[in-house]
Design a protein around this motif. Structure first.
Motif, PDB file in Angstrom:
ATOM      1  N   ALA A 191       0.810  -1.222   0.000  1.00 33.89           N
ATOM      2  CA  ALA A 191       0.000   0.000   0.000  1.00 33.89           C
ATOM      3  C   ALA A 191       0.841   1.269   0.000  1.00 33.89           C
ATOM      4  CB  ALA A 191      -0.928   0.017   1.213  1.00 33.89           C
ATOM      5  N   VAL A 192       2.117   1.165   0.318  1.00 32.02           N
ATOM      6  CA  VAL A 192       2.931   2.365   0.520  1.00 32.02           C
ATOM      7  C   VAL A 192       2.954   3.255  -0.722  1.00 32.02           C
ATOM      8  CG1 VAL A 192       5.242   3.259   1.023  1.00 32.02           C
ATOM      9  CG2 VAL A 192       4.338   1.319   2.329  1.00 32.02           C
ATOM     10  N   GLU A 193       3.321   2.728  -1.847  1.00 30.81           N
ATOM     11  CA  GLU A 193       3.446   3.574  -3.034  1.00 30.81           C
ATOM     12  C   GLU A 193       2.116   4.155  -3.494  1.00 30.81           C
ATOM     13  OE1 GLU A 193       6.269   4.864  -3.934  1.00 30.81           O
ATOM     14  OE2 GLU A 193       7.193   3.612  -2.394  1.00 30.81           O
ATOM     15  N   PRO A 194       1.049   3.351  -3.626  1.00 30.56           N
ATOM     16  CA  PRO A 194      -0.205   3.957  -4.071  1.00 30.56           C
ATOM     17  C   PRO A 194      -0.790   4.953  -3.065  1.00 30.56           C
ATOM     18  CG  PRO A 194      -0.503   1.596  -3.679  1.00 30.56           C
ATOM     19  CD  PRO A 194       0.951   1.884  -3.555  1.00 30.56           C
ATOM     20  N   VAL A 195      -0.653   4.687  -1.773  1.00 26.21           N
ATOM     21  CA  VAL A 195      -1.171   5.629  -0.768  1.00 26.21           C
ATOM     22  C   VAL A 195      -0.348   6.912  -0.804  1.00 26.21           C
ATOM     23  CG1 VAL A 195      -1.441   6.052   1.713  1.00 26.21           C
ATOM     24  CG2 VAL A 195      -2.232   3.899   0.729  1.00 26.21           C
TER      25      VAL A 195
END
Length: 141
Positions: free
Chosen positions: A70-74
């Motif tokens: 989730a880190v990159e899209p969030v």
């Protein structure tokens, strides 16, 4: 809702029980409810009986950790949410969601995170079924 007799039968079958040869379907028990409703206590009980429990909160924590899916899209949607460790800073994310318009931002965040949690849960269910588990539990807030 499972009556106490049902829970006792599950506990008796407990550790090491597998799907009977005539069936290839496992039973999924869903634990859901508000804060303080006993989900964690019930999940702990199932774990003590030897059943696998999928914890949606723990899944989100791992998705938000450095290297998590989730880190990159969030962080693309909420750039200020990136923490010093490379994961998501939950307090910064909360502030970003509140600042950008809570309802629309929360919806955007859910559109990113919920499919990732669903994908991880599906893998959990698949693996448990492949290994012959006859019952497993999903703990969802």
């Amino acid at each position: 809702f499972l009556p106490m007799a049902g829970l006792a039968a599950i506990a008796a079958a407990g550790v090491g029980a597998r799907i009977p040869a005539r069936s290839s379907t496992a039973t999924v028990v869903g634990l859901t409810g508000g804060i303080g409703m006993g989900k964690s206590s019930a999940a702990a009980w199932f774990r003590r009986c030897g059943f696998r429990v999928h914890d949606a909160d723990a899944t989100v924590h791992s998705l938000y950790a450095a290297g998590g899916a989730a880190v990159e899209p969030v962080c693309a949607a909420f750039p200020s949410a990136r923490g010093a460790d490379g994961g998501i800073d939950r307090a910064a994310l909360s502030a970003a969601v509140a600042t950008a318009g809570r309802e629309a931002s929360l919806q955007r965040l859910e559109e990113i995170v919920h499919p990732l949690v669903t994908e991880e849960r599906a893998g959990f269910v698949r693996r448990a079924g492949e290994e012959g588990e006859w019952l497993f539990v999903g703990e969802v807030p």
